[in-house]
Design an enzyme around this catalytic site. Structure first.
Site, PDB file in Angstrom:
ATOM      1  N   GLU A   1       3.381  -3.666  12.381  1.00 27.13           N
ATOM      2  CA  GLU A   1       2.570  -2.650  12.185  1.00 27.13           C
ATOM      3  C   GLU A   1       1.354  -3.261  11.283  1.00 27.13           C
ATOM      4  O   GLU A   1       1.789  -3.469  10.088  1.00 27.13           O
ATOM      5  CB  GLU A   1       3.198  -1.358  11.401  1.00 27.13           C
ATOM      6  CG  GLU A   1       4.359  -0.603  11.888  1.00 27.13           C
ATOM      7  CD  GLU A   1       3.872   0.106  13.036  1.00 27.13           C
ATOM      8  OE1 GLU A   1       2.695   0.398  13.447  1.00 27.13           O
ATOM      9  OE2 GLU A   1       4.812   0.587  13.703  1.00 27.13           O
TER      10      GLU A   1
ATOM     11  N   GLU B   1       7.515   2.825  15.409  1.00 25.58           N
ATOM     12  CA  GLU B   1       8.749   3.211  14.405  1.00 25.58           C
ATOM     13  C   GLU B   1       8.733   4.880  14.469  1.00 25.58           C
ATOM     14  O   GLU B   1       7.788   5.312  15.263  1.00 25.58           O
ATOM     15  CB  GLU B   1       7.939   2.690  13.106  1.00 25.58           C
ATOM     16  CG  GLU B   1       8.038   1.065  12.745  1.00 25.58           C
ATOM     17  CD  GLU B   1       7.816   0.847  11.470  1.00 25.58           C
ATOM     18  OE1 GLU B   1       6.752   1.001  10.928  1.00 25.58           O
ATOM     19  OE2 GLU B   1       8.512  -0.136  10.974  1.00 25.58           O
TER      20      GLU B   1
ATOM     21  N   ASN C   1       0.814  -1.271  -0.102  1.00 26.37           N
ATOM     22  CA  ASN C   1       0.052   0.014   0.061  1.00 26.37           C
ATOM     23  C   ASN C   1       0.692   1.308   0.143  1.00 26.37           C
ATOM     24  O   ASN C   1       0.492   2.414  -0.764  1.00 26.37           O
ATOM     25  CB  ASN C   1      -1.080  -0.200   1.250  1.00 26.37           C
ATOM     26  CG  ASN C   1      -0.649   0.013   2.328  1.00 26.37           C
ATOM     27  OD1 ASN C   1       0.718  -0.626   2.747  1.00 26.37           O
ATOM     28  ND2 ASN C   1      -1.128   0.490   3.441  1.00 26.37           N
TER      29      ASN C   1
ATOM     30  N   CYS D   1      -3.584   1.798   6.332  1.00 24.18           N
ATOM     31  CA  CYS D   1      -3.684   1.190   7.676  1.00 24.18           C
ATOM     32  C   CYS D   1      -4.462   2.402   8.698  1.00 24.18           C
ATOM     33  O   CYS D   1      -5.113   1.914   9.700  1.00 24.18           O
ATOM     34  CB  CYS D   1      -2.633   0.397   8.282  1.00 24.18           C
ATOM     35  SG  CYS D   1      -1.215   1.578   8.046  1.00 24.18           S
TER      36      CYS D   1
HETATM   37  P1  NDP Z   1       0.151  -9.482   3.743  1.00 25.42           P
HETATM   38  O1  NDP Z   1       0.171  -9.311   5.224  1.00 25.42           O
HETATM   39  O2  NDP Z   1      -0.084 -10.816   3.384  1.00 25.42           O
HETATM   40  O3  NDP Z   1       1.205  -8.968   3.051  1.00 25.42           O
HETATM   41  C1  NDP Z   1       2.313  -7.847   3.691  1.00 25.42           C
HETATM   42  C2  NDP Z   1       3.767  -8.487   3.381  1.00 25.42           C
HETATM   43  O4  NDP Z   1       4.006  -9.669   4.166  1.00 25.42           O
HETATM   44  C3  NDP Z   1       4.207  -8.562   1.897  1.00 25.42           C
HETATM   45  O5  NDP Z   1       5.427  -8.404   1.674  1.00 25.42           O
HETATM   46  C4  NDP Z   1       3.879  -9.994   1.757  1.00 25.42           C
HETATM   47  O6  NDP Z   1       4.706 -10.670   0.796  1.00 25.42           O
HETATM   48  C5  NDP Z   1       4.739 -10.627   3.180  1.00 25.42           C
HETATM   49  N1  NDP Z   1       4.278 -11.763   3.535  1.00 25.42           N
HETATM   50  C6  NDP Z   1       3.122 -12.533   3.531  1.00 25.42           C
HETATM   51  N2  NDP Z   1       3.186 -13.771   3.847  1.00 25.42           N
HETATM   52  C7  NDP Z   1       4.257 -13.797   4.652  1.00 25.42           C
HETATM   53  C8  NDP Z   1       5.027 -14.940   5.439  1.00 25.42           C
HETATM   54  N3  NDP Z   1       4.341 -15.939   5.748  1.00 25.42           N
HETATM   55  N4  NDP Z   1       6.165 -14.744   5.974  1.00 25.42           N
HETATM   56  C9  NDP Z   1       6.774 -13.166   5.625  1.00 25.42           C
HETATM   57  N5  NDP Z   1       6.438 -12.494   4.945  1.00 25.42           N
HETATM   58  C10 NDP Z   1       5.071 -12.648   4.480  1.00 25.42           C
HETATM   59  O7  NDP Z   1      -1.057  -8.641   3.058  1.00 25.42           O
HETATM   60  P2  NDP Z   1      -1.704  -8.589   1.592  1.00 25.42           P
HETATM   61  O8  NDP Z   1      -0.948  -8.194   0.564  1.00 25.42           O
HETATM   62  O9  NDP Z   1      -2.318 -10.087   1.544  1.00 25.42           O
HETATM   63  O10 NDP Z   1      -3.042  -7.866   2.241  1.00 25.42           O
HETATM   64  C11 NDP Z   1      -4.148  -8.534   2.718  1.00 25.42           C
HETATM   65  C12 NDP Z   1      -4.946  -7.590   3.592  1.00 25.42           C
HETATM   66  O11 NDP Z   1      -4.012  -6.968   4.635  1.00 25.42           O
HETATM   67  C13 NDP Z   1      -5.447  -6.135   2.999  1.00 25.42           C
HETATM   68  O12 NDP Z   1      -6.574  -6.105   2.564  1.00 25.42           O
HETATM   69  C14 NDP Z   1      -5.372  -5.397   4.406  1.00 25.42           C
HETATM   70  O13 NDP Z   1      -6.556  -5.504   4.885  1.00 25.42           O
HETATM   71  C15 NDP Z   1      -4.185  -5.722   5.154  1.00 25.42           C
HETATM   72  N6  NDP Z   1      -2.817  -4.952   5.018  1.00 25.42           N
HETATM   73  C16 NDP Z   1      -2.673  -3.999   5.730  1.00 25.42           C
HETATM   74  C17 NDP Z   1      -1.517  -3.251   5.577  1.00 25.42           C
HETATM   75  C18 NDP Z   1      -1.144  -2.205   6.516  1.00 25.42           C
HETATM   76  O14 NDP Z   1      -0.478  -1.199   6.153  1.00 25.42           O
HETATM   77  N7  NDP Z   1      -1.293  -2.426   7.963  1.00 25.42           N
HETATM   78  C19 NDP Z   1      -0.719  -3.331   4.418  1.00 25.42           C
HETATM   79  C20 NDP Z   1      -1.061  -4.445   3.495  1.00 25.42           C
HETATM   80  C21 NDP Z   1      -2.286  -5.089   3.466  1.00 25.42           C
HETATM   81  P3  NDP Z   1       3.787 -11.049  -0.545  1.00 25.42           P
HETATM   82  O15 NDP Z   1       3.682  -9.693  -1.284  1.00 25.42           O
HETATM   83  O16 NDP Z   1       4.628 -11.888  -1.330  1.00 25.42           O
HETATM   84  O17 NDP Z   1       2.528 -11.580  -0.171  1.00 25.42           O
END
Ligand code: NDP
Length: 450
Positions: A228, A431, A130, A262
């Protein structure tokens, strides 16, 4: 293996980015550890100079970085320029830290006692899609300043600006291995950050679900972790405030970055005497939003980042009872209109779930206590806003809301000068702010006998 990147504005594929394998990740972590052995002993003034040089190179490439983010993530050009500038500002801010990483001299009997802030080693930063640039910078700038080396995994679908920042770090003169960007899958690259013993801390931003897995994985080595995570923040509007102003600013507070934030104020609480006026003015403001090509300077809101995220948010919209919505393009690309629901019950899905898209729920409340109770009726606690002309009330409500980042008569959330992080399931640790470099150190105590 590679990821095909898709432009969210057009839906067209435009580039392939090869994945980093588990073996390549391990080699990069080991190289970062080698680099750390030198980086930790670079003189503080020289480390500061290198971070300022990195900031200057980022500054010279703001436009290129911003254009990459428009193409890869669908961010509006104005936002994308701000985001690249935020990386520069963060680097400049933390470039002051190496020369100010003070320990303490503590009075003790029989000798002298001093503390040191020692760097941890290799830090793994896992970034979501995001805000690819700022979230990367909030991790790497203070971590590098404190003498650590960083391995950084961007989200699989939005890696381009992080890859570019890695190149710019080298151009600025940071030694190889000090900041290494590893595009690929979370389940592979991110997982190795959790498992590899040479990674001493993981900074994760993303979903609460994955954050819990990271925390559980880090527990195995008692690895330091910062989380976060999600949010469901409240925008609380008291009847004594400037209702026109509060209604005009509310769409930006939730629909900025297409609601993929977020800190989005996705629940609006309005004191009953002002409710009808507020909702009427909100409708005007939402319908006036320009949802269009994010490359155009006049655009307020661009597309969703991916077809998957568009479909997920579309599902929430279809299950809710929509009061009114703005408009959006109907061609290719991942478009949704800014959408408003008037919630009657706190059990509604739209009131409880982190939608992460342009959908907001509005609800009426009667008094201060009810506003605080409603704001706190969530598993999250990241951000929030309070609009009132009564200073005492502003302070009482700010102290009462269980949330890490509140703003009064504004919607500010993340400023690099101030600590950022969540209560409850919105996260763990903080952070940014003046103390961030300390969070990338071990405090070591040394007693010297007289
Ligand atoms: P994720 O939590 O899956 O992804 C965030 C990051 O974590 C990405 O770089 C992802 O890699 C990585 N990741 C995923 N699985 C693992 C793992 N097992 N071990 C280590 N790293 C991992 O978020 P999503 O992209 O699936 O988004 C889903 C929902 O999460 C959104 O709809 C929203 O509600 C929430 N979200 C919240 C955010 C925030 O700022 N708080 C940011 C993004 C999402 P990869 O890209 O390869 O999956």
């Amino acid at each position: 293996m590679a990821t095909t990147l898709v432009n969210p504005t057009t839906g067209a594929a435009f580039r392939e980015v090869p994945h980093t394998s588990a073996e390549e990740t391990d080699r990069a972590i080991e190289a970062a550890h080698e680099a750390f052995l030198s980086w930790r002993s670079v003189a503080p003034g020289e480390r500061a100079r290198l971070l300022r040089a990195f900031a200057a190179v980022v500054d010279a490439h703001i436009e290129g970085l911003a254009q990459l983010e428009v193409e890869n993530s669908g961010h509006t050009i104005g936002n994308a320029r701000w985001e690249a500038g935020n990386v520069r500002d963060c680097l400049n801010y933390y470039s002051a830290a190496p020369e100010r990483l003070f320990g303490r001299q503590i009075p003790v009997p029989g000798g002298i006692d001093v503390t040191f802030h020692e760097p941890l080693g290799v830090v793994g930063v896992i970034v979501p899609w995001n805000f690819p640039m700022p979230i990367a910078g909030w991790g790497f700038a203070p971590a590098l300043a404190a003498g650590n080396c960083v391995v950084l995994k961007p989200a699989e679908i939005t890696p381009l600006t992080a890859i570019r920042l890695g190149e710019l770090a080298l151009e600025a003169g940071l030694p190889a291995g000090v900041l290494t960007v590893l595009p690929g899958k979370g389940s592979v690259v991110g997982q190795r950050f959790v498992e590899h013993p040479l990674v001493r801390k993981v900074c994760f931003t993303g979903s609460t679900e994955v954050g819990k897995q990271i925390m559980a994985g880090c527990a195995d080595q008692v690895k330091r972790v910062t989380l976060e995570l999600g949010g469901k923040s409240a925008n609380i509007i008291f009847a004594d405030t400037d209702i026109a102003g509060a209604a005009a600013s509310a769409p930006g507070a939730v629909f900025d970055n297409s609601g993929q934030d977020c800190c989005a104020r996705s629940r609006i609480l309005v004191q009953r005497p002002a409710y009808d006026e507020f909702v009427g003015r909100l409708e005007e403001a939402v319908k006036a939003m320009r949802v269009a090509d994010p490359a155009a300077a006049s655009t307020d809101m661009g597309p969703m980042v991916s077809a998957g995220q568009r479909d997920s948010v579309q599902g929430f919209i279809e299950r809710a009872s929509v009061a009114f919505a703005g408009s959006c393009p109907d061609g290719d690309g991942f478009w949704l209109p800014p959408t408003v629901v008037e919630s009657r019950s706190t059990d509604e899905e739209v009131w409880r779930a982190e939608v992460f898209g342009p959908l907001v729920a509005v609800m009426a409340f009667d008094d201060e206590d009810e506003a605080i109770a409603l704001a706190n009726d969530t598993e999250y606690g990241l951000s929030g806003s309070i609009f009132t002309n009564d200073l005492g009330r502003a302070l009482r409500v700010a102290r009462g809301v269980e949330s890490g980042n509140l703003s009064v008569n504004s919607h500010s959330s993340v400023r690099y000068w101030t600590p950022f992080g969540g209560y409850k399931q919105s996260g763990l640790g903080r952070e940014l702010g003046p103390d961030a470099p300390n969070a990338f150190t071990e405090e070591k105590n040394v007693f010297i006998a007289h």
